[in-house]
Design a protein around this motif. Structure first.
Motif, mmCIF file in Angstrom:
data_model
loop_
_atom_site.group_PDB
_atom_site.id
_atom_site.type_symbol
_atom_site.label_atom_id
_atom_site.label_comp_id
_atom_site.label_asym_id
_atom_site.label_seq_id
_atom_site.Cartn_x
_atom_site.Cartn_y
_atom_site.Cartn_z
ATOM 1 N N TYR A 111 -9.305 1.084 3.170
ATOM 2 C CA TYR A 111 -8.751 1.675 4.389
ATOM 3 C C TYR A 111 -7.676 2.713 4.081
ATOM 4 O O TYR A 111 -7.514 3.695 4.822
ATOM 5 N N ASN A 112 -6.951 2.527 2.989
ATOM 6 C CA ASN A 112 -5.965 3.533 2.600
ATOM 7 C C ASN A 112 -6.657 4.862 2.280
ATOM 8 O O ASN A 112 -6.163 5.942 2.617
ATOM 9 N N GLU A 113 -7.835 4.767 1.642
ATOM 10 C CA GLU A 113 -8.600 5.968 1.320
ATOM 11 C C GLU A 113 -9.131 6.666 2.580
ATOM 12 O O GLU A 113 -9.357 7.887 2.570
ATOM 13 N N VAL A 129 -0.599 4.036 8.106
ATOM 14 C CA VAL A 129 -0.252 3.057 7.077
ATOM 15 C C VAL A 129 -0.002 1.689 7.711
ATOM 16 O O VAL A 129 -0.438 0.656 7.182
ATOM 17 N N MET A 130 0.668 1.660 8.868
ATOM 18 C CA MET A 130 0.896 0.380 9.530
ATOM 19 C C MET A 130 -0.434 -0.259 9.957
ATOM 20 O O MET A 130 -0.586 -1.490 9.895
ATOM 21 N N VAL A 141 0.851 -1.182 0.000
ATOM 22 C CA VAL A 141 0.000 0.000 0.000
ATOM 23 C C VAL A 141 0.891 1.238 0.000
ATOM 24 O O VAL A 141 1.850 1.311 0.782
ATOM 25 N N THR A 142 0.592 2.208 -0.857
ATOM 26 C CA THR A 142 1.280 3.504 -0.840
ATOM 27 C C THR A 142 0.269 4.588 -0.474
ATOM 28 O O THR A 142 -0.799 4.676 -1.086
ATOM 29 N N TRP A 143 0.618 5.397 0.519
ATOM 30 C CA TRP A 143 -0.246 6.486 0.990
ATOM 31 C C TRP A 143 0.365 7.817 0.600
ATOM 32 O O TRP A 143 1.573 8.024 0.765
ATOM 33 N N LEU A 144 -0.472 8.720 0.084
ATOM 34 C CA LEU A 144 -0.039 10.052 -0.308
ATOM 35 C C LEU A 144 -0.701 11.067 0.612
ATOM 36 O O LEU A 144 -1.931 11.130 0.697
ATOM 37 N N GLY A 145 0.111 11.861 1.307
ATOM 38 C CA GLY A 145 -0.413 12.806 2.269
ATOM 39 C C GLY A 145 -0.012 14.236 1.972
ATOM 40 O O GLY A 145 0.678 14.515 0.984
ATOM 41 N N PRO A 146 -0.432 15.172 2.816
ATOM 42 C CA PRO A 146 -0.055 16.577 2.633
ATOM 43 C C PRO A 146 1.441 16.788 2.826
ATOM 44 O O PRO A 146 2.138 15.947 3.388
#
Length: 358
Positions: free
Chosen positions: A247-249, A264-265, A29-34
């Motif tokens: 869940y990533n969303e 993310v964990m 999973v890759t998460w993109l944040g501010p």
């Protein structure tokens, strides 16, 4: 039976069929944040441990891809830190499964039963690269996903799926997820010997079978549902894909790196496979041995063993990756004394000799 339960049961049956009896469980999973935050998590699920180590491979290191005849050799352009281990229980360190380089490019190697590198029909003369060295090659040669994808599309290298594990019975059918510090991402599969690439920041989740195009269709089906009430919960690959995507969303757009990593964990733990009795109908579904988190903005690489209460990490900002600085390593699987930042515990090590055809 209520209509919504009938629909959920139908798609669950489809997911189980698509996964097939040979699905081995890993997730990414890759998460993109501010504030340009990019965090990639992955799980490693397998029947046995890999004696995993953090390895540091500096710039200027000469490496051999162990591909046999016409084996590819190259010099590392970018320094990297990788999780490397043994493909044979009790064997030598001979493969790289996961890693990040100094430019923030991350690579995650996962199982895909349908993957076919086309070795039997490959044109003669192409340089050959063992699948066990594929992750290291990408990290040491490319700085961005765009640059990497252009090279893969050119299809100038033959990846060799060397059998491995006890008795050489495990098939090296693997696919690759890559992401970079800008948030760009790609999923790379080889089908019938040709690279099939899904390139774009929207491709944030990858698990295993079926092929990625089918995973996207299954996930699109679930996106039309009220996933607060209907969400597939099995350990099968399509179900993990759907849960990981959902869940990533839902992760909050926090600017706090600590909360972002925890978020993310939490997703990775939700889509991990519990330690327990194997499923006799799906004998190759295996427990999660470890998880990693890669903070691609701050260049910190975390390792979470299922058999240890302590998470460990290395900080790439504190590591000399200049030519001549040498290969270094520290054992992180089965080393119960480790905890916290282990950057200073890296010790000189021999260059990895990758698994090669016999």
């Amino acid at each position: 039976m209520p209509k919504r339960l009938t629909a959920a049961a139908a798609v669950s049956a489809l997911c189980l069929t698509a996964a097939g009896p040979a699905a081995l469980a890993c997730s990414r999973v890759t998460w993109l944040g501010p504030n340009q935050q990019v965090i990639t998590g992955r799980s490693m699920d397998w029947p046995y441990g890999f004696n995993s180590h953090f390895y540091v491979i500096p710039r200027g290191e000469r490496l051999n891809g162990a591909g046999g005849v016409n084996s590819l050799s190259w010099t590392s352009r970018h320094g990297s830190v990788v999780v490397s281990g043994s493909t044979e229980p009790g064997g030598a360190i001979d493969a790289v499964f996961d890693g990040v380089n100094e430019r923030g490019l991350a690579a995650n190697l996962l199982y895909l039963a349908e993957n076919d590198f086309g070795l039997a029909t490959a044109p003669a003369g192409r340089p050959r690269l063992s699948f066990a060295a594929w992750t290291q090659y990408l990290l040491s040669q490319y700085a961005t996903v765009k640059e990497l994808v252009q090279a893969v599309k050119a299809d100038q290298i033959q990846i060799v799926p060397v059998p491995f594990g006890p008795g050489g019975k495990a098939k090296a059918t693997v696919h690759m997820a890559v992401s970079d510090a800008s948030g760009d991402s790609a999923v790379i599969e080889y089908l019938k010997g040709k690279p099939v690439i899904h390139h774009g920041s929207q491709y944030q989740v990858m698990t295993n079978s079926p092929v990625y195009s089918e995973q996207l269709k299954l996930n699109a089906f679930w996106s039309t549902k009220d996933r607060t009430h209907e969400l597939p919960g099995s350990i099968q690959s399509p179900d993990r894909f759907v849960r990981g995507s959902y869940y990533n969303e839902q992760l909050p757009p926090t600017s706090d790196p600590r909360q972002a990593l925890a978020g993310v964990m939490s997703v990775m733990r939700n889509i991990s496979v519990p330690w327990g009795t194997p499923d006799p109908e799906h004998p190759n579904i295996s427990p999660t041995w470890w998880r990693t988190l890669i903070d691609q903005k701050n260049r910190v690489y975390y390792f979470d063993s299922a058999l240890s209460p302590q998470m460990v990490w290395v900080n790439l900002n504190q590591i000399d990756l200049a030519p001549g600085s040498g290969v270094r390593a520290v054992q992180i699987e089965g080393n119960d004394a480790l905890q916290g930042n282990v950057t200073r515990q890296l010790k000189p090590a021999a260059t990895i000799t990758f698994l090669a055809p016999k």
